[in-house]
Structures are given as structure tokens and as C-alpha cells.
Design a protein around this motif. Structure first.
Motif, PDB file in Angstrom:
ATOM      1  N   ASP A  69      59.286  51.654  32.315  1.00 37.53           N
ATOM      2  CA  ASP A  69      60.553  52.232  32.416  1.00 37.53           C
ATOM      3  C   ASP A  69      61.457  51.460  33.360  1.00 37.53           C
ATOM      4  O   ASP A  69      62.774  51.740  33.462  1.00 37.53           O
ATOM      5  CB  ASP A  69      60.790  53.637  32.349  1.00 37.53           C
ATOM      6  N   LEU A  70      60.494  50.951  34.484  1.00 42.21           N
ATOM      7  CA  LEU A  70      61.608  50.258  35.524  1.00 42.21           C
ATOM      8  C   LEU A  70      61.386  48.705  35.297  1.00 42.21           C
ATOM      9  O   LEU A  70      61.679  47.896  36.174  1.00 42.21           O
ATOM     10  CB  LEU A  70      60.891  50.561  36.969  1.00 42.21           C
ATOM     11  N   ASN A  71      60.883  48.302  34.252  1.00 38.63           N
ATOM     12  CA  ASN A  71      60.565  46.743  34.023  1.00 38.63           C
ATOM     13  C   ASN A  71      59.891  46.083  35.187  1.00 38.63           C
ATOM     14  O   ASN A  71      60.125  44.855  35.527  1.00 38.63           O
ATOM     15  CB  ASN A  71      61.976  46.305  33.751  1.00 38.63           C
ATOM     16  N   ILE A  72      59.083  46.866  35.660  1.00 34.21           N
ATOM     17  CA  ILE A  72      58.128  46.289  36.569  1.00 34.21           C
ATOM     18  C   ILE A  72      56.643  45.899  35.862  1.00 34.21           C
ATOM     19  O   ILE A  72      55.999  46.883  35.323  1.00 34.21           O
ATOM     20  CB  ILE A  72      57.857  47.120  37.861  1.00 34.21           C
ATOM     21  N   ARG A  73      55.805  44.765  36.290  1.00 38.23           N
ATOM     22  CA  ARG A  73      54.608  44.554  35.936  1.00 38.23           C
ATOM     23  C   ARG A  73      53.729  44.605  36.937  1.00 38.23           C
ATOM     24  O   ARG A  73      53.823  43.951  38.018  1.00 38.23           O
ATOM     25  CB  ARG A  73      54.630  43.372  34.998  1.00 38.23           C
ATOM     26  N   ALA A  74      52.537  45.062  36.626  1.00 40.81           N
ATOM     27  CA  ALA A  74      51.450  45.068  37.433  1.00 40.81           C
ATOM     28  C   ALA A  74      50.440  43.854  37.007  1.00 40.81           C
ATOM     29  O   ALA A  74      50.258  43.991  35.784  1.00 40.81           O
ATOM     30  CB  ALA A  74      50.754  46.528  37.738  1.00 40.81           C
ATOM     31  N   VAL A  75      50.031  43.068  37.906  1.00 41.83           N
ATOM     32  CA  VAL A  75      49.248  41.927  37.426  1.00 41.83           C
ATOM     33  C   VAL A  75      47.912  41.864  37.876  1.00 41.83           C
ATOM     34  O   VAL A  75      47.627  42.152  39.169  1.00 41.83           O
ATOM     35  CB  VAL A  75      49.910  40.666  37.770  1.00 41.83           C
ATOM     36  N   ALA A  76      46.620  41.855  37.267  1.00 40.99           N
ATOM     37  CA  ALA A  76      45.268  41.644  37.602  1.00 40.99           C
ATOM     38  C   ALA A  76      45.099  40.497  38.302  1.00 40.99           C
ATOM     39  O   ALA A  76      44.959  39.390  37.582  1.00 40.99           O
ATOM     40  CB  ALA A  76      44.326  42.146  36.690  1.00 40.99           C
ATOM     41  N   CYS A  77      44.926  40.413  39.630  1.00 40.76           N
ATOM     42  CA  CYS A  77      44.435  38.975  40.209  1.00 40.76           C
ATOM     43  C   CYS A  77      43.039  38.858  40.428  1.00 40.76           C
ATOM     44  O   CYS A  77      42.479  39.175  41.420  1.00 40.76           O
ATOM     45  CB  CYS A  77      45.108  38.802  41.579  1.00 40.76           C
ATOM     46  N   SER A  78      42.390  38.623  39.199  1.00 35.86           N
ATOM     47  CA  SER A  78      41.046  38.820  39.118  1.00 35.86           C
ATOM     48  C   SER A  78      40.314  37.826  39.630  1.00 35.86           C
ATOM     49  O   SER A  78      40.744  36.500  39.683  1.00 35.86           O
ATOM     50  CB  SER A  78      40.627  38.779  37.660  1.00 35.86           C
ATOM     51  N   ASP A  79      39.345  37.703  40.661  1.00 31.81           N
ATOM     52  CA  ASP A  79      38.588  36.999  41.407  1.00 31.81           C
ATOM     53  C   ASP A  79      39.319  36.139  42.158  1.00 31.81           C
ATOM     54  O   ASP A  79      39.348  35.051  42.657  1.00 31.81           O
ATOM     55  CB  ASP A  79      37.729  36.102  40.620  1.00 31.81           C
ATOM     56  N   GLY A  80      40.591  36.630  42.584  1.00 27.81           N
ATOM     57  CA  GLY A  80      41.481  36.145  43.640  1.00 27.81           C
ATOM     58  C   GLY A  80      42.139  34.844  42.711  1.00 27.81           C
ATOM     59  O   GLY A  80      42.560  34.061  43.225  1.00 27.81           O
ATOM     60  N   GLN A  81      42.098  34.716  41.579  1.00 26.40           N
ATOM     61  CA  GLN A  81      42.635  33.499  40.718  1.00 26.40           C
ATOM     62  C   GLN A  81      43.914  33.630  39.966  1.00 26.40           C
ATOM     63  O   GLN A  81      44.710  33.088  40.164  1.00 26.40           O
ATOM     64  CB  GLN A  81      41.551  33.211  39.674  1.00 26.40           C
ATOM     65  N   SER A  82      44.030  34.611  39.203  1.00 26.42           N
ATOM     66  CA  SER A  82      45.368  34.884  38.559  1.00 26.42           C
ATOM     67  C   SER A  82      46.574  35.705  39.601  1.00 26.42           C
ATOM     68  O   SER A  82      45.890  36.434  40.348  1.00 26.42           O
ATOM     69  CB  SER A  82      45.041  36.133  37.509  1.00 26.42           C
ATOM     70  N   LEU A  83      47.699  34.822  39.657  1.00 26.67           N
ATOM     71  CA  LEU A  83      48.467  35.132  40.755  1.00 26.67           C
ATOM     72  C   LEU A  83      49.824  36.023  40.555  1.00 26.67           C
ATOM     73  O   LEU A  83      50.436  36.488  41.291  1.00 26.67           O
ATOM     74  CB  LEU A  83      48.597  33.615  41.266  1.00 26.67           C
ATOM     75  N   GLY A  84      50.125  36.013  39.212  1.00 23.86           N
ATOM     76  CA  GLY A  84      51.379  36.745  38.823  1.00 23.86           C
ATOM     77  C   GLY A  84      52.532  36.019  39.217  1.00 23.86           C
ATOM     78  O   GLY A  84      52.413  34.725  39.863  1.00 23.86           O
ATOM     79  N   GLU A  85      53.689  36.350  38.934  1.00 24.90           N
ATOM     80  CA  GLU A  85      54.829  35.670  39.159  1.00 24.90           C
ATOM     81  C   GLU A  85      56.079  36.792  39.811  1.00 24.90           C
ATOM     82  O   GLU A  85      56.036  37.926  39.483  1.00 24.90           O
ATOM     83  CB  GLU A  85      55.357  35.200  37.759  1.00 24.90           C
ATOM     84  N   GLY A  86      57.046  36.055  40.533  1.00 29.83           N
ATOM     85  CA  GLY A  86      58.096  36.724  40.920  1.00 29.83           C
ATOM     86  C   GLY A  86      57.895  37.967  41.429  1.00 29.83           C
ATOM     87  O   GLY A  86      57.307  38.429  42.269  1.00 29.83           O
ATOM     88  N   ASN A  87      58.541  39.140  40.831  1.00 26.33           N
ATOM     89  CA  ASN A  87      58.502  40.433  41.205  1.00 26.33           C
ATOM     90  C   ASN A  87      57.107  41.418  40.882  1.00 26.33           C
ATOM     91  O   ASN A  87      57.206  42.362  40.774  1.00 26.33           O
ATOM     92  CB  ASN A  87      59.827  41.284  40.746  1.00 26.33           C
ATOM     93  N   ASP A  88      56.192  40.573  40.212  1.00 28.19           N
ATOM     94  CA  ASP A  88      54.959  41.423  39.868  1.00 28.19           C
ATOM     95  C   ASP A  88      54.582  41.993  41.121  1.00 28.19           C
ATOM     96  O   ASP A  88      54.282  41.659  42.191  1.00 28.19           O
ATOM     97  CB  ASP A  88      53.997  40.281  39.236  1.00 28.19           C
ATOM     98  N   VAL A  89      53.712  43.088  40.660  1.00 28.03           N
ATOM     99  CA  VAL A  89      52.889  44.000  41.623  1.00 28.03           C
ATOM    100  C   VAL A  89      51.471  43.229  41.464  1.00 28.03           C
ATOM    101  O   VAL A  89      50.739  43.403  40.386  1.00 28.03           O
ATOM    102  CB  VAL A  89      52.854  45.371  41.441  1.00 28.03           C
ATOM    103  N   ARG A  90      51.015  42.766  42.713  1.00 28.97           N
ATOM    104  CA  ARG A  90      49.804  42.446  42.358  1.00 28.97           C
ATOM    105  C   ARG A  90      48.465  43.415  42.829  1.00 28.97           C
ATOM    106  O   ARG A  90      48.841  43.898  43.830  1.00 28.97           O
ATOM    107  CB  ARG A  90      49.381  40.983  43.509  1.00 28.97           C
ATOM    108  N   VAL A  91      47.343  43.216  41.853  1.00 34.26           N
ATOM    109  CA  VAL A  91      46.266  44.053  42.201  1.00 34.26           C
ATOM    110  C   VAL A  91      45.160  43.166  42.502  1.00 34.26           C
ATOM    111  O   VAL A  91      44.772  42.191  41.754  1.00 34.26           O
ATOM    112  CB  VAL A  91      45.732  44.936  41.044  1.00 34.26           C
ATOM    113  N   PHE A  92      44.581  43.291  43.850  1.00 28.02           N
ATOM    114  CA  PHE A  92      43.320  42.578  44.189  1.00 28.02           C
ATOM    115  C   PHE A  92      42.309  43.461  44.681  1.00 28.02           C
ATOM    116  O   PHE A  92      42.308  44.365  45.023  1.00 28.02           O
ATOM    117  CB  PHE A  92      43.796  41.808  45.646  1.00 28.02           C
TER     118      PHE A  92
END
Length: 707
Positions: free
Chosen positions: A616-639
Motif C-alpha cells: 500500500d506504500l508502493n515499496i518493494r522488498a528485494v531478495a538479494c540472494s547470495d549477494g547477487q540480486s541487487l534491486g533498484e532505486g528505493n527497493d528495500v534490500r534483504v541480505f
């Protein structure tokens, strides 16, 4: 404004100081203030060796990158530096690409490339490497330590054979092995010279006195001096070997001719025997036996192509081995190819007189071959020595916890030790003029390949995460005439068991390596800087390397927040949403945010749950699996927490800190310190049960929320 300009009193909401820049994207320290410390680093000569030690956020890595960029421009270097570059391997044309930087993780490797781009220093994937990947390349393609297609060698496994004594003191383990290897090489040369002197052969009348005259260098333990003096007799040794080989060849050809005249299928039957043996002996034990019995490996002058030629070559090796054994009144080792061929020949073996004559020739050839290009065997036989070293009962009890499941298996630290041994030996040899003059010959190909692997500048980021052996390997990759080695790190941030723990271990890496401390932190708020200091004191960290904020810093920040006794995953996710909302409201934009979990398996589930919660806040959490997937812009990164080293964010959340304390008690304090110092302003921690003791001691530093 008029009042301010007229100095008639400043508005009450105006404050002097260094303004904090909110991090809208995950990054390394970007454009730190170029202070007096950094200027001194840039002025150091190209051939310097330095490690910068200091807390997170001090600009250590950017200092390395700027230093590298400065030294790549040969026009701006001192005349003596320019001369050294022109005289180095590849000269001036190669200098701009003759560098390499090592980093602990693939994630940090990616962001180093971004940092290089910001500093306008060209950097490719071939120049920024993790040690795990590069050591595989060195071991397999450069040093011939690891097994590859068509060649034997070791196989690296993710196991642990070394005991705690070895793991906690890898330099001592290395010294033990390299001493063993040198002693083995010296002992073998002694035996060869003594045996040749005892043989009553006119062929040896000229060479024996010469060998006796240079034997003193072996007695003094000076291998390189021995090789240097032996070089003047190499032409005579090779001529003598050719004459002996021709004499032995006549005898062996005559025996084969007799067998072929008696039985036309002799050669084809021999081919079948050899093929059957190789099919039934495809095991590491067979490979190991062949590797250790390389007495005839110098017979590389003859062309062996067809199955018949290969069969004749094996026939000669088998009869030479039998003849040597008979001459020395020993038995032929069982289970090898030579023994199999001898058993197959049975009554077709040459008569005793011929074997005796062949034995005398074979003994002389074998011992002389050990002296032919002997310096190359010092390098080549390192892996062979390690196999024998590991088998020694005394060595095993001193350094090993268990035996490998297969004889050719080894762990990463063992590979590092062998790599360091071969690199140091190669440098010793390449420093000698008599080797330099022959390095382009085919026989010296491996030395040439190693020489081309050296780099004019070697840099290391997060150096304390690497073992002293790994750092020594990296230093050994420097071009010998330059030796440029620059690193940065922090003992308090070491999150690997085998990482470098002390200044004494750094001293061992290289006698030229000196250290510089840097303490001004440009990342953190005052609140988080004080929290980091308190954390260091409670974990018995090195306070000497704690951070100090710039004098005029006005970034006060907020205290960290804590959620404990909450094992309901959905409630933890809801709590994270609440805190992320508070962060955005506080800074009026969504800054860079990282969420750290304890294991790779937790990354994706948490990212998915948090994305749904933040929808509802238009925020995306991105799975940075194995430290490879990095996300973009205002993504919340999960490591996974192990991948977070070296980066920085405006806000960082630790999820399940108590579970991490239970699973990795020996490194929990380091992980907590590293995670906490990734945050510039906001730090949050959650626990499924009661907080770990370390966090409990810091409880007064926490608050419930930021709103």
C-alpha cells in the motif's frame, strides 16, 4: 538573512557544521573528504606496501581506488618509477591494466566496480576478484595444483582437515610445510650426488668432481646457490644423459625386436595390457602413485603419439624400473603399471646380464635427470611434497584433525599454502639471471606463465577477512621489481574464522608492509557512533580503531530501536513496516534500507512477506540472494548477513539477532558490529526471545520506535 550577513545574530534554527547527506542508494563511501591522511597515501612511491586500518565509514576503500588511479597515469610518476615500469614484464603498455583488487564477496565486488566508475578508473571483472574464485584459477590454470582435464592434481572440497592449532596459526603451518619441502628437495639431491659418486662408471668421471665441489651449498641449506652453480654443468649433464639414453635404447630396442620377431602380436597385446590396467586403476591412489614415481618424466624429447609408441614407452619405463630395482637389490613396487607389465612379460624378460647392464645405465639416468633443470623440480614437486608431508605421522598429529576422504582432496587453506609455496619459489627463481635467460624456453613454460600473472599493483579490500596466508599469496602476486601492495581493513570487522587477527600476523605477510590508522568517520550519526563505541568496549574489541566524527559534524541522529520476545513472523514484518514508515517520514524520502537475516534460506520468504506488507506504500522488498540480486532505486534490500561487508545504508535492520548469537557464538559480536556500522542514521534489531547478553548490556542505548 540580512541579520546573518551583518553578523547581528543568527536565527535560532541555524547551525554550523558538516551536513549529513541522506543515502538514497546502497553504496560505498562516495567522495570522502580528501584530508591530510589521504594526501600522504597518494604521495607514497609506487613500490610501497601499506595497509590502512580503521573503522567503517572512514573512506579507506575510496582512498585505495584514488591511489590506484593516480599511479596508473605513468606521466605523473617520478622518473625512477617510470623506469621500473618500463623494465617490468610487459613494460609501459601493460601498466594501465596490470593491477588486481581482491574483495571477500561477490556483492562487494559489484559495488567496487561502481566505485571505480565514480572515480573514473576503468575496472573490468578480470581486475576485481574474490580470492575463492581467483585461487581456483591460480591452482588449476597457472600453478598446476588442482586437477584439470588431462592432468592429475588435487580436488578442492568444502571440508576441514586441519585442526584448531593449524587453523589458528596458518603461518606456522605454512612454515612447517615449506621447511619440509626444502629439506626433502635437499635430501633427494644429496642422495643423487652420493649415489652417482659411488657408481663405478667412466661416463661419470667428469661430472662427479664438479658435483662434489658444489655440494657444500646443499650442506649449508642454500638451494638457490646450488642451482646457480649447477647451471654451468647443465650442458655436460644433458650430453651425458643423451649418451646413456642411446646406450639403454639399443638394449631395449633389441629386446622388443626379439619379442616381435617371436610373436607378431606382442605390441598389440602390450597395448591391451596397458589399457586394461588404466581402466581398472582410475582412482586417486593410482594417480598419486604415478605422480610420486616420475623418475622418467624427462623423456619428453621423443615423440609419443600412437598407441604403439605409448606402449613402447611404458615398456621401457617398466624394464628400467625393474633393472634399477635388481641393481639396487630391491623389489619392484606392486600394483603399479611397471609391475603389471613385468608380470605379463614373465619368461620373456631379458636375461640377468642384460638387466644388470640396463640397471647401471638406468640408475645413472635417473639420478642425472634429478639434476637436469633441477631448479624446475623445486617448483614442480611442491604438490608431491605436500602429499608426503600430509602422510607423515608426526605432521598429521601436529596439524590435522582428520584424513581426507580421498588422497587428492584438500581444503581451501591447504590450497592457499601450496599456492603461496609455489609463488614464493617462482619469485626466488625468477630473481636469478640464469633463470631469466631461459624463461622463454619450452621447459620453463610454467615459470613464464607465473611471471605473466604478476601485477604491478595489488590491492585488497576488507583485508582482515582474509587469512594471513591468503594475504601473503596476494602480496606474492606483485611484480618482483615493484612489489606494490595496498590494502585496507579493520580487525573489529573480521567476520571470518580464519581472518587476520593481529598486527603481528600482518608483519608476517611481508617485511615491507607497514600500517596506517585512520579514524575520522564520515558515515554515522553521533548516536550510532557512540553506540558502536559502546559495542566495541563490551565485545573487548580494539578501541584504538574506533571511529571519531569530524569536529563540525552536526548529524545527531537517533538511538537504535529494539523488538524482543517476538517469534511471530507476521508481527515482525508488521514491526519492520512501521519502522520503515518512520524512516521515510523523518527524512522526507525513502532512503537506502537493508534488512539482515541469519541464513540464505530466510532471504526470499522475508522479502516476499515484506513486499506484501508494504504494497500500500508502493515499496518493494528485494531478495538479494547470495549477494547477487541487487534491486533498484528505493527497493528495500534483504541480505544474508554474511554478504553485507563493506556497504552502507541509511537504515539497517537485524532480524533474529538472538538466533545468530546461538548459531555463531564465536562471531556474533563481529556480525553485530559490522551490521550496526553499515547504518548511517537508523538501526533496528529484532529478537525471537530474550536479547543476547551483549545486546542486554547495551539496553540503555535503545528505544522502542522513532515516531
Amino acid at each position: 538573512m540580512d541579520e546573518l550577513l551583518n553578523d547581528s545574530g543568527a536565527p535560532s534554527d541555524f547551525s554550523m557544521g558538516v551536513k549529513h547527506q541522506v543515502r538514497a542508494a546502497m553504496s560505498l563511501r562516495d567522495q570522502p573528504i580528501l584530508d591530510k591522511f589521504q594526501s600522504g597515501i597518494f604521495r607514497l612511491p609506487l613500490d610501497s606496501q601499506l595497509i590502512i586500518l580503521g573503522p567503517p565509514g572512514t573512506g579507506k576503500t575510496t582512498t585505495l581506488i584514488k591511489r590506484l588511479g593516480q599511479k596508473l597515469n605513468i606521466e605523473h610518476l617520478e622518473p625512477d618509477e617510470q623506469t621500473k615500469i618500463r623494465n617490468s614484464n610487459g613494460g609501459e603498455a601493460r601498466h594501465k591494466t596490470s593491477w588486481i583488487m581482491f574483495t571477500p564477496t561477490d556483492l562487494l565486488k559489484h559495488y567496487l566496480k561502481e566505485a571505480f566508475a565514480k572515480e573514473q578508473v576503468p575496472a573490468s571483472s578480470e581486475q576485481i576478484k574474490t580470492w575463492e574464485n581467483y585461487s581456483n584459477h591460480l591452482g588449476r590454470n597457472v600453478l598446476s595444483v588442482l586437477q584439470s582435464t588431462g592432468s592429475g592434481g588435487f580436488v578442492k572440497k568444502n571440508v576441514q582437515h586441519l585442526n584448531l592449532t593449524a587453523s589458528s596459526s596458518l603461518p606456522s603451518f605454512y612454515e612447517s610445510f615449506i621447511g619440509f619441502h626444502k629439506s626433502s628437495v635437499i635430501r633427494e639431491l644429496f642422495v643423487s650426488i652420493d649415489l652417482l659418486s659411488k657408481l663405478e662408471s667412466k661416463d661419470l668421471e667428469n661430472i662427479n668432481p664438479a658435483l662434489k665441489s658444489i655440494k657444500k651449498h646443499l650442506e649449508q641449506g642454500n638451494l638457490i646457490d646450488f642451482y646457480r652453480n649447477l647451471d654451468q654443468y647443465q650442458e655436460g649433464i644433458q650430453k651425458l644423459l643423451k649418451d646413456l639414453k642411446d646406450s639403454a635404447e639399443m638394449i631395449l630396442r633389441a629386446t622388443v625386436a626379439y619379442q616381435v620377431n617371436t610373436d607378431r602380436s606382442f605390441i598389440s597385446d602390450l597395448v591391451a595390457v596397458i589399457n586394461d590396467f588404466k581402466m581398472s586403476k582410475l582412482s586417486e591412489s593410482a594417480i598419486e602413485e604415478d605422480d610420486e614415481d616420475d623418475e622418467d618424466d624427462d623423456e619428453d624429447e621423443e615423440q609419443v603419439v600412437t598407441p604403439q609408441q605409448k606402449a613402447f614407452s611404458e615398456y621401457k619405463k617398466a624394464l628400467n624400473a625393474l633393472a634399477r630395482a635388481r641393481y639396487l637389490k630391491r623389489t619392484l613396487p606392486k600394483n603399479g603399471l611397471a609391475s603389471t607389465i613385468v608380470q605379463w612379460l614373465d619368461t620373456r624378460l631379458p636375461e640377468q646380464e642384460k638387466l644388470q647392464e640396463l640397471g647401471a645405465l638406468a640408475i645413472q639416468m635417473r639420478e642425472l635427470r634429478k639434476l637436469k633443470k633441477a631448479e624446475l623440480k623445486y617448483l614442480k614437486n611442491t604438490s608431491k611434497s605436500y602429499r608426503i608431508f600430509r602422510k607423515s605421522e608426526e605432521v598429521f598429529h601436529s596439524w590435522f584433525e582428520s584424513s581426507p576422504s580421498k588422497p587428492n582432496h584438500l581444503e581451501q587453506s591447504e590450497l592457499d599454502v601450496i599456492i603461496l609455496s609455489k609463488l614464493k619459489i617462482a619469485k626466488e627463481l625468477l630473481n636469478e639471471r640464469f633463470v631469466q635467460q631461459k624463461v622463454e624456453l619450452t621447459a620453463y613454460n610454467q615459470l613464464q606463465v607465473i611471471n605473466e600473472t604478476f601485477r604491478n599493483q595489488v590491492l585488497v579490500d576488507e583485508a582482515t577477512d582474509f587469512s594471513p596466508i591468503q594475504l601473503a599469496c596476494m602480496e606474492a602476486l606483485t611484480t618482483p621489481s615493484l612489489g606494490s601492495f595496498f590494502a585496507c581493513g579493520d580487525f573489529n570487522q573480521r567476520i571470518t574464522q580464519l581472518g587476520t587477527k593481529s598486527a603481528a600476523q600482518l608483519d608476517w605477510v611481508s617485511p615491507k608492509l607497514r600500517t596506517e590508522a585512520i579514524q575520522i568517520v564520515y558515515r554515522q550519526s553521533k548516536c550510532l557512533n557512540e553506540f558502536a563505541k559502546s559495542l566495541l568496549m563490551e565485545m573487548d574489541g580494539n578501541i584504538d580503531y574506533s571511529g571519531e566524527l569530524p569536529e563540525k559534524s552536526n548529524h545527531q541522529g537517533v538511538n537504535p530501536v529494539l523488538l524482543e520476545n517476538e517469534d511471530d513472523h507476521s508481527k515482525v514484518v508488521s514491526w519492520l513496516k512501521g519502522r520503515i514508515t518512520e524512516v521515510e517520514q523523518t527524512v522526507n524520502t525513502l532512503p537506502s534500507i537493508a534488512i539482515l537475516v541469519n541464513h540464505e534460506s530466510e532471504v526470499k520468504p522475508l522479502a516476499e512477506a515484506l513486499t506484501e506488507e508494504l504494497e500500500d506504500l508502493n515499496i518493494r522488498a528485494v531478495a538479494c540472494s547470495d549477494g547477487q540480486s541487487l534491486g533498484e532505486g528505493n527497493d528495500v534490500r534483504v541480505f544474508d548477513v554474511q554478504h553485507i561487508k563493506g556497504l552502507e545504508f541509511e537504515a539497517v535492520f537485524f532480524v533474529g539477532a538472538d538466533i545468530l548469537a546461538q548459531s555463531k557464538p564465536e562471531l556474533f559480536d563481529k556480525y553485530l558490529y559490522v551490521g550496526a556500522t553499515r547504518a548511517a542514521t537508523f538501526l533496528g534489531i529484532t529478537c525471537e526471545a530474550s536479547v543476547p547478553t551483549l545486546i542486554d548490556k547495551l539496553r540503555p542505548s535503545f528505544q522502542e520506535h522513532w515516531g
